[in-house]
Design a protein around this motif. Structure first.
Motif, mmCIF file in Angstrom:
data_model
loop_
_atom_site.group_PDB
_atom_site.id
_atom_site.type_symbol
_atom_site.label_atom_id
_atom_site.label_comp_id
_atom_site.label_asym_id
_atom_site.label_seq_id
_atom_site.Cartn_x
_atom_site.Cartn_y
_atom_site.Cartn_z
ATOM 1 N N VAL B 92 0.729 -1.228 0.072
ATOM 2 C CA VAL B 92 -0.041 0.087 0.089
ATOM 3 C C VAL B 92 0.919 1.178 0.070
ATOM 4 C CG1 VAL B 92 -1.819 1.293 1.114
ATOM 5 C CG2 VAL B 92 -1.716 -1.278 1.258
ATOM 6 N N GLU B 93 0.570 2.364 -0.785
ATOM 7 C CA GLU B 93 1.548 3.376 -0.782
ATOM 8 C C GLU B 93 1.064 4.144 0.402
ATOM 9 O OE1 GLU B 93 -1.226 3.129 -3.734
ATOM 10 O OE2 GLU B 93 -0.340 4.644 -5.077
ATOM 11 N N LEU B 94 2.335 4.683 0.824
ATOM 12 C CA LEU B 94 2.220 5.559 2.323
ATOM 13 C C LEU B 94 1.184 6.246 2.484
ATOM 14 C CD1 LEU B 94 3.849 5.328 4.929
ATOM 15 C CD2 LEU B 94 5.169 6.919 4.058
ATOM 16 N N VAL B 97 -2.081 5.065 3.428
ATOM 17 C CA VAL B 97 -2.048 4.613 4.946
ATOM 18 C C VAL B 97 -2.234 5.838 5.809
ATOM 19 C CG1 VAL B 97 -0.447 3.503 6.883
ATOM 20 C CG2 VAL B 97 -0.181 2.799 4.452
ATOM 21 N N THR B 101 -5.171 6.133 8.232
ATOM 22 C CA THR B 101 -5.120 6.092 9.637
ATOM 23 C C THR B 101 -5.850 7.318 10.505
ATOM 24 O OG1 THR B 101 -2.625 5.402 9.394
ATOM 25 C CG2 THR B 101 -3.275 6.651 11.467
#
Lengths: 211, 211
Positions: B92-94, B97, B101
């Protein structure tokens, strides 16, 4: 963040706090290389904040349990925040996302239900900290020492190199945690400064000089 | 989950609920291909649950605000849960995330502070739903229709194909949301069943026959 609050008052702008966050986030270009609201949101709103979304910008503020204390240990090492940001992984394995999602949910649940044990558990991170671990000498030893001395949880503070430990002030062990973290850094040959503190309100006007 | 609760009673085992979750999670091998506690945790503990960690297994249960209602719309399409799991991204690309989050934190903050608007905002997801969107015909139209009819938030229910909408029951619009979702599926040529429901307690013994 403080500059945004000061200019707002000096100019009599009375901007909404969300606007102040937006402006202050631009200041992060100097430190991080791009605008972000991670630090300036709590610096303006105080206590704990969640950036719910960036487009549109939406930030919520959560009051902490009264017995939340923090010990911050800052090792005397040279540190480059841009480097600390640049070594972050570009992509993350899904199992790490699952891990962190559970921890974030646990942290917020602890924060909003006055459960410091859950907050401490929610501080562990499988995405960012493993990447930055090598930038902070002795980190894993410092983490263990803090927990052994009574900390509920430990994390890298921001991008580092400071390490932050959550303590339950009703158990009154902040000083003990501070000593343990300091000694652990020493074992890695690093001097450190420790501070025992609490979550506080956001930037505010302390004094006004009229000229 | 219900089987675990029933066997526990029939055998007089009186296992802790965490143990029941552990056993019931093994049952997911048949549906998902590997053991997981996503579904069986709330099925045993009731209401909302967070899997704080797997090693060791730690699950927390959070009571919902009283005015939480759900509308679940199930389209009549053939659906393979294993396929729905297999098309998840491995990495998953940061930035996704970071997005998720913030949303997870917002959802839990809303749940624990009785703020359904935050809960609804926290239901949006940039990791799993984009991958599964194509498995559910008309999903984006269904989502929009639900929000327009008053839903606070919309998500794929579990792996799909059901779609779940959060409604504030004090505003009493669950039926209206159900009709809107049903009509939206119809526009994609798909029949659907809708249910208006509320979060409930976990599996429990209803009747015991002694033979």
């Amino acid at each position: 963040a403080a500059a945004a609050v000061a200019v707002d008052r000096a100019r009599g702008l009375n901007l909404p706090k969300l606007e102040l966050i937006r402006f202050a986030a631009q200041g992060e270009v100097a430190a991080a290389g791009f605008p972000h609201a991670d630090n300036v949101s709590p610096a303006i709103l105080g206590f704990f904040t969640v950036i719910s979304s960036y487009r549109p910008l939406k930030v919520i503020s959560l009051p902490p349990p009264k017995n939340v204390g923090f010990v911050i240990a800052t090792p005397e090492v040279s540190f480059d925040t841009r480097l600390a940001r640049s070594i972050l992984p570009k992509t993350v394995e899904l199992h790490r996302v699952v891990y962190n999602t559970g921890r974030v949910a646990t942290f917020i649940a602890g924060l909003t239900t006055n459960n410091l044990r859950l907050m401490g558990m929610g501080m562990s991170d499988s995405i960012v900290e493993p990447a930055r671990e090598r930038l902070i000498p002795g980190l894993s030893d410092v983490r263990e020492a803090a927990v052994e001395a009574g900390a509920q949880g430990v994390a890298i503070s921001g991008a580092g190199p400071s390490v932050i430990a959550l303590v339950d002030l009703t158990e009154g062990n902040a000083e003990r945690v501070a000593v343990a973290m300091n000694e652990a850094f020493s074992r890695s040959g690093v001097k450190s400064q420790t501070i025992c503190t609490k979550p506080g309100p956001g930037a505010r006007i302390v004094r006004v000089w009229r000229v």
